[in-house]
Motif scaffolding. Structure first.
Motif, PDB file in Angstrom:
ATOM      1  N   TRP A  81       0.834  -1.192   0.000  1.00  0.00           N
ATOM      2  CA  TRP A  81       0.000   0.000   0.000  1.00  0.00           C
ATOM      3  C   TRP A  81       0.871   1.246   0.000  1.00  0.00           C
ATOM      4  CZ3 TRP A  81       0.779  -3.193   4.114  1.00  0.00           C
ATOM      5  CH2 TRP A  81       1.285  -2.638   5.278  1.00  0.00           C
ATOM      6  N   ALA A  82       0.271   2.346  -0.412  1.00  0.00           N
ATOM      7  CA  ALA A  82       0.922   3.656  -0.332  1.00  0.00           C
ATOM      8  C   ALA A  82       0.546   4.257   1.011  1.00  0.00           C
ATOM      9  CB  ALA A  82       0.455   4.551  -1.475  1.00  0.00           C
ATOM     10  N   GLN A  83       1.494   4.984   1.586  1.00  0.00           N
ATOM     11  CA  GLN A  83       1.265   5.541   2.908  1.00  0.00           C
ATOM     12  C   GLN A  83       1.806   6.959   2.964  1.00  0.00           C
ATOM     13  OE1 GLN A  83       2.109   2.886   6.165  1.00  0.00           O
ATOM     14  NE2 GLN A  83       3.164   4.513   7.254  1.00  0.00           N
ATOM     15  N   LEU A  84       1.087   7.812   3.643  1.00  0.00           N
ATOM     16  CA  LEU A  84       1.549   9.175   3.869  1.00  0.00           C
ATOM     17  C   LEU A  84       2.773   9.145   4.776  1.00  0.00           C
ATOM     18  CD1 LEU A  84      -1.918  10.801   4.525  1.00  0.00           C
ATOM     19  CD2 LEU A  84      -0.488  11.130   2.509  1.00  0.00           C
ATOM     20  N   PRO A  85       3.686  10.109   4.633  1.00  0.00           N
ATOM     21  CA  PRO A  85       4.863  10.131   5.510  1.00  0.00           C
ATOM     22  C   PRO A  85       4.520  10.191   7.000  1.00  0.00           C
ATOM     23  CG  PRO A  85       5.219  11.583   3.658  1.00  0.00           C
ATOM     24  CD  PRO A  85       3.782  11.119   3.592  1.00  0.00           C
ATOM     25  N   GLU A  86       3.336  10.698   7.350  1.00  0.00           N
ATOM     26  CA  GLU A  86       2.927  10.742   8.751  1.00  0.00           C
ATOM     27  C   GLU A  86       2.512   9.371   9.264  1.00  0.00           C
ATOM     28  OE1 GLU A  86       0.837  12.914   6.526  1.00  0.00           O
ATOM     29  OE2 GLU A  86       2.646  14.140   6.558  1.00  0.00           O
ATOM     30  N   GLY A  87       2.338   8.394   8.382  1.00  0.00           N
ATOM     31  CA  GLY A  87       2.033   7.038   8.807  1.00  0.00           C
ATOM     32  C   GLY A  87       0.639   6.538   8.536  1.00  0.00           C
ATOM     33  N   GLU A  88      -0.181   7.265   7.810  1.00  0.00           N
ATOM     34  CA  GLU A  88      -1.543   6.820   7.511  1.00  0.00           C
ATOM     35  C   GLU A  88      -1.598   6.147   6.141  1.00  0.00           C
ATOM     36  OE1 GLU A  88      -4.424   6.928   9.311  1.00  0.00           O
ATOM     37  OE2 GLU A  88      -3.095   7.526  10.946  1.00  0.00           O
ATOM     38  N   PRO A  89      -2.136   4.906   6.066  1.00  0.00           N
ATOM     39  CA  PRO A  89      -2.321   4.276   4.756  1.00  0.00           C
ATOM     40  C   PRO A  89      -3.307   5.080   3.904  1.00  0.00           C
ATOM     41  CG  PRO A  89      -2.550   2.659   6.506  1.00  0.00           C
ATOM     42  CD  PRO A  89      -2.500   4.009   7.151  1.00  0.00           C
ATOM     43  N   VAL A  90      -3.067   5.101   2.613  1.00  0.00           N
ATOM     44  CA  VAL A  90      -3.898   5.874   1.694  1.00  0.00           C
ATOM     45  C   VAL A  90      -4.765   4.916   0.878  1.00  0.00           C
ATOM     46  CG1 VAL A  90      -3.881   7.485  -0.240  1.00  0.00           C
ATOM     47  CG2 VAL A  90      -2.126   7.640   1.510  1.00  0.00           C
ATOM     48  N   GLY A  91      -6.063   5.179   0.854  1.00  0.00           N
ATOM     49  CA  GLY A  91      -6.969   4.384   0.041  1.00  0.00           C
ATOM     50  C   GLY A  91      -7.196   2.987   0.579  1.00  0.00           C
ATOM     51  N   GLU A  92      -7.026   2.790   1.859  1.00  0.00           N
ATOM     52  CA  GLU A  92      -7.179   1.470   2.467  1.00  0.00           C
ATOM     53  C   GLU A  92      -8.414   1.431   3.350  1.00  0.00           C
ATOM     54  OE1 GLU A  92      -5.245  -1.293   1.919  1.00  0.00           O
ATOM     55  OE2 GLU A  92      -4.312  -0.064   0.383  1.00  0.00           O
ATOM     56  N   TYR A  93      -8.868   0.247   3.646  1.00  0.00           N
ATOM     57  CA  TYR A  93     -10.079   0.044   4.430  1.00  0.00           C
ATOM     58  C   TYR A  93      -9.744  -0.076   5.919  1.00  0.00           C
ATOM     59  CZ  TYR A  93     -11.394  -1.198  -0.267  1.00  0.00           C
ATOM     60  OH  TYR A  93     -11.570  -1.191  -1.615  1.00  0.00           O
ATOM     61  N   THR A  94      -9.165   0.950   6.488  1.00  0.00           N
ATOM     62  CA  THR A  94      -8.759   0.888   7.892  1.00  0.00           C
ATOM     63  C   THR A  94      -9.947   0.997   8.835  1.00  0.00           C
ATOM     64  OG1 THR A  94      -8.329   3.265   7.862  1.00  0.00           O
ATOM     65  CG2 THR A  94      -6.460   1.809   7.452  1.00  0.00           C
ATOM     66  N   THR A  95     -11.035   1.598   8.413  1.00  0.00           N
ATOM     67  CA  THR A  95     -12.190   1.740   9.292  1.00  0.00           C
ATOM     68  C   THR A  95     -13.002   0.457   9.386  1.00  0.00           C
ATOM     69  OG1 THR A  95     -13.541   2.578   7.480  1.00  0.00           O
ATOM     70  CG2 THR A  95     -12.398   4.203   8.848  1.00  0.00           C
ATOM     71  N   ALA A  96     -12.768  -0.484   8.495  1.00  0.00           N
ATOM     72  CA  ALA A  96     -13.537  -1.731   8.495  1.00  0.00           C
ATOM     73  C   ALA A  96     -12.869  -2.810   9.349  1.00  0.00           C
ATOM     74  CB  ALA A  96     -13.702  -2.227   7.063  1.00  0.00           C
ATOM     75  N   GLY A  97     -11.911  -2.431  10.190  1.00  0.00           N
ATOM     76  CA  GLY A  97     -11.262  -3.399  11.056  1.00  0.00           C
ATOM     77  C   GLY A  97      -9.969  -3.965  10.514  1.00  0.00           C
ATOM     78  N   TRP A  98      -9.510  -3.490   9.369  1.00  0.00           N
ATOM     79  CA  TRP A  98      -8.239  -3.954   8.814  1.00  0.00           C
ATOM     80  C   TRP A  98      -7.100  -3.268   9.547  1.00  0.00           C
ATOM     81  CZ3 TRP A  98      -7.915  -7.850   5.420  1.00  0.00           C
ATOM     82  CH2 TRP A  98      -9.052  -8.183   4.690  1.00  0.00           C
ATOM     83  N   HIS A  99      -6.088  -4.017   9.884  1.00  0.00           N
ATOM     84  CA  HIS A  99      -4.894  -3.480  10.533  1.00  0.00           C
ATOM     85  C   HIS A  99      -3.695  -3.792   9.653  1.00  0.00           C
ATOM     86  CE1 HIS A  99      -7.250  -2.755  14.119  1.00  0.00           C
ATOM     87  NE2 HIS A  99      -7.714  -3.986  14.017  1.00  0.00           N
ATOM     88  N   HIS A 100      -2.902  -2.785   9.364  1.00  0.00           N
ATOM     89  CA  HIS A 100      -1.750  -2.939   8.489  1.00  0.00           C
ATOM     90  C   HIS A 100      -0.480  -3.025   9.332  1.00  0.00           C
ATOM     91  CE1 HIS A 100      -4.879  -1.308   5.931  1.00  0.00           C
ATOM     92  NE2 HIS A 100      -4.202  -1.786   4.905  1.00  0.00           N
ATOM     93  N   TYR A 101       0.343  -4.029   9.055  1.00  0.00           N
ATOM     94  CA  TYR A 101       1.616  -4.202   9.730  1.00  0.00           C
ATOM     95  C   TYR A 101       2.719  -4.182   8.675  1.00  0.00           C
ATOM     96  CZ  TYR A 101      -1.157  -5.320  13.747  1.00  0.00           C
ATOM     97  OH  TYR A 101      -2.053  -5.235  14.761  1.00  0.00           O
ATOM     98  N   ILE A 102       3.641  -3.260   8.842  1.00  0.00           N
ATOM     99  CA  ILE A 102       4.667  -3.013   7.832  1.00  0.00           C
ATOM    100  C   ILE A 102       5.865  -3.935   8.040  1.00  0.00           C
ATOM    101  CG2 ILE A 102       6.273  -1.298   6.932  1.00  0.00           C
ATOM    102  CD1 ILE A 102       4.268   0.841   7.906  1.00  0.00           C
ATOM    103  N   ALA A 103       6.332  -4.548   6.953  1.00  0.00           N
ATOM    104  CA  ALA A 103       7.566  -5.305   6.971  1.00  0.00           C
ATOM    105  C   ALA A 103       8.705  -4.506   6.327  1.00  0.00           C
ATOM    106  CB  ALA A 103       7.387  -6.627   6.216  1.00  0.00           C
ATOM    107  N   LEU A 104       8.371  -3.677   5.340  1.00  0.00           N
ATOM    108  CA  LEU A 104       9.367  -2.897   4.621  1.00  0.00           C
ATOM    109  C   LEU A 104       8.740  -1.582   4.152  1.00  0.00           C
ATOM    110  CD1 LEU A 104      12.193  -2.788   3.205  1.00  0.00           C
ATOM    111  CD2 LEU A 104      11.111  -3.905   1.260  1.00  0.00           C
ATOM    112  N   VAL A 105       9.426  -0.476   4.408  1.00  0.00           N
ATOM    113  CA  VAL A 105       9.000   0.839   3.916  1.00  0.00           C
ATOM    114  C   VAL A 105      10.069   1.368   2.987  1.00  0.00           C
ATOM    115  CG1 VAL A 105       8.468   3.232   4.527  1.00  0.00           C
ATOM    116  CG2 VAL A 105       7.740   1.388   6.022  1.00  0.00           C
ATOM    117  N   ILE A 106       9.635   1.756   1.801  1.00  0.00           N
ATOM    118  CA  ILE A 106      10.573   2.324   0.830  1.00  0.00           C
ATOM    119  C   ILE A 106      10.088   3.709   0.479  1.00  0.00           C
ATOM    120  CG2 ILE A 106      11.653   2.037  -1.412  1.00  0.00           C
ATOM    121  CD1 ILE A 106      10.931  -0.969  -1.134  1.00  0.00           C
TER     122      ILE A 106
END
Length: 138
Positions: free
Chosen positions: A113-138
């Motif tokens: 996924w794409a993420q804002l530099p502040e740490g918020e995923p963009v265009g993702e379903y975070t309000t539906a109970g999805w939790h994102h765990y990062i393994a690699l940030v580029i």
């Protein structure tokens, strides 16, 4: 789900053009060795000095997803997220490209996924109970 979205995008022409070019570059880069893809993304992030505002980022993700519907090849999370990061670099803006997993009620899946530099995923379903765990940030 991203590749088969039914959302129509009628945003600005510049966003649609950047989305098309960004997605085309993403599809090309993902066919190369991953180290070359990482170098290209790091270069694109250096071109984009300023972070992208959240609303504009959402619009750009929607444009890339809509463009992905028109391509005859796979355009899922890896391709659309990389295409969004590259498209934002065309405007001199920066997004992070994240690879990891997303948890919710079953299933748990690998995800990009794409993420804002502040740490918020963009265009993702975070309000539906999805939790994102990062393994690699580029």
């Amino acid at each position: 789900m991203e590749a088969y979205s039914t959302v129509r995008h009628s945003g600005p022409l510049r966003d649609r053009l950047a989305a098309a070019v960004g997605l085309a570059l993403a599809l090309l880069l993902l066919r190369l060795p991953f180290r070359i893809t990482v170098r290209a993304v790091r270069l694109a992030r250096h071109l984009g000095r300023r972070p992208l505002d959240p609303h504009r980022a959402e619009t750009l993700v929607a444009a890339v997803r809509h463009t992905g519907r028109l391509w005859p090849v796979r355009a899922a999370c890896m391709e659309t997220s990389l295409g969004t990061v590259l498209a934002s670099a065309f405007f001199g803006r920066r997004l992070n490209w994240c690879l990891g997993v997303r948890f919710a009620p079953p299933p748990t899946e690998y995800h990009a996924w794409a993420q804002l530099p502040e740490g918020e995923p963009v265009g993702e379903y975070t309000t539906a109970g999805w939790h994102h765990y990062i393994a690699l940030v580029i």
